[in-house]
Design an enzyme around this catalytic site. Structure first.
Site, PDB file in Angstrom:
ATOM      1  N   GLU A 236      -7.199   7.919  -5.084  1.00 20.79           N
ATOM      2  CA  GLU A 236      -7.410   7.109  -6.296  1.00 20.79           C
ATOM      3  C   GLU A 236      -8.728   6.337  -6.214  1.00 20.79           C
ATOM      4  OE1 GLU A 236      -3.482   5.335  -5.807  1.00 20.79           O
ATOM      5  OE2 GLU A 236      -2.970   6.020  -7.822  1.00 20.79           O
TER       6      GLU A 236
ATOM      7  N   GLY B  82      -3.848   6.087  -2.321  1.00 17.69           N
ATOM      8  CA  GLY B  82      -4.864   5.138  -2.783  1.00 17.69           C
ATOM      9  C   GLY B  82      -6.274   5.580  -2.415  1.00 17.69           C
TER      10      GLY B  82
ATOM     11  N   GLU C  39       2.379  10.065  -2.315  1.00 11.27           N
ATOM     12  CA  GLU C  39       3.302   8.923  -2.440  1.00 11.27           C
ATOM     13  C   GLU C  39       4.749   9.354  -2.633  1.00 11.27           C
ATOM     14  OE1 GLU C  39       0.403   9.262  -4.060  1.00 11.27           O
ATOM     15  OE2 GLU C  39      -0.683   7.355  -4.141  1.00 11.27           O
TER      16      GLU C  39
ATOM     17  N   ALA D 245      -3.037   3.598   0.601  1.00 14.18           N
ATOM     18  CA  ALA D 245      -2.738   2.176   0.748  1.00 14.18           C
ATOM     19  C   ALA D 245      -2.023   2.010   2.088  1.00 14.18           C
ATOM     20  CB  ALA D 245      -1.852   1.725  -0.394  1.00 14.18           C
TER      21      ALA D 245
END
Ligand code: HXC
Length: 258
Positions: free
Chosen positions: A112, A109, A132, A66
């Site tokens: 993911e 992300g 993260e 992200a």
């Protein structure tokens, strides 16, 4: 028109390609990128000429996570109101199979997102990770749930708590991905896999994908009943008649998606 992704509806016969295109930012997934991927998948899902979607980045990065710069100053309430995970839920509901073709970084992300896809083909330079923890947070788009289901608790726990990246070979051994190939052939390999799905009955593929995903969502008794109903339903399709007749007549089936 999307600005941060490229969409080629007719990349190959029945195969569409979505390319995340923020190379300078290592394809960091800001809110716009995710909305554009969501909108493209919805459009491709509604287009009968498309049977399989390939999602890729570039050689250096599938996606490095992200967008940290976009998130850095946000409060919990900002994050709640932005409600980015509705977009992820919509992506997860895509009916057609999605193959992630991964080279370079698939982090946070990005990891993911490729786990939200149905299959992963990786170049030997691919690195998967949930880093993260190193920036004071944790995975939020399924990393703590899909990773243990794919690689088991011990490795998932290690990756999530230390942020260690794993190589494509380690990811293959752990069951996270389908195949590792040299960097110059990961797209060709993803297309090969897509073609071998695109020749099947699209309705059977859709119902089979839906049934496999239920293995993660329902208790066994219920998912077996769900599977059985999808199995029965396929006997209402022309493709079932075509597939079984073709077998008996010793010829190749020609599936129409009806
Ligand atoms: C914003 C990013 C970024 C990211 C890289 N960049 N990753 N920008 N968000 N996630 C930017 C860098 O700031 C830099 O911009 C440019 O891309 C090139 O990156 P470098 O760091 O210079 O490259 P390199 O030294 O090769 O290191 C590559 C890297 C590193 C190891 C991938 O960039 C890195 O650690 N990135 C962050 C990985 C991460 O923590 N991901 C998880 C994010 S949180 P400038 O302008 O400086 O050149 C997350 C939560 C998901 O994903 C929650 C659900 C959505």
């Amino acid at each position: 028109m999307p600005e941060l992704i490229l969409v080629d509806k007719q990349y190959q016969e029945h195969i569409a390609l979505i390319t995340i295109n923020r190379p300078k930012e290592l394809n960091a997934l800001n809110l716009q990128v995710m909305s554009e991927i969501r909108d493209a998948l919805k459009e491709l899902d509604d287009d009968d000429s498309v049977r399989v979607v390939i999602l890729t980045g570039n050689e250096r990065a599938f996606a490095a996570g992200a967008d940290i710069k976009q998130m850095a100053g946000k409060s919990a309430v900002d994050m709640l109101l932005i409600d980015q995970f509705t977009t992820w839920d919509q992506i997860r509901k895509t009916k057609k199979p999605i193959i992630a073709a991964v080279s370079g970084f698939a982090l946070g992300g990005g990891c993911e997102l490729c786990m939200t896809c149905d299959m992963i083909i990786a170049s030997e330079t691919a690195q998967f990770g949930q880093p993260e923890i190193k920036i004071g947070v944790m995975p939020g788009a399924g990393g703590t749930q899909r990773l243990p289901r794919a690689v088991g608790k011990a490795k998932a726990m290690e990756m999530v708590l230390t942020g260690r990246f794993i190589s494509a070979d380690e990811a293959l051994q752990a069951g996270l991905i389908n195949k590792v190939v040299p960097v110059d052939s990961y797209m060709t390999e993803a297309v090969r896999l897509a073609q071998s799905i695109a020749v099947q009955s699209p309705i059977a593929v859709q119902l089979a994908k839906e049934s496999v995903l239920k293995a993660y969502e329902m208790p066994l008794q219920e998912s077996l009943a769900f599977e059985r109903k999808n199995f029965y339903m396929l006997f209402a399709t022309e493709d079932q008649k075509e597939g079984m007749s073709a077998f008996v007549e010793k010829r190749k089936p020609d599936f129409k998606g009806r």
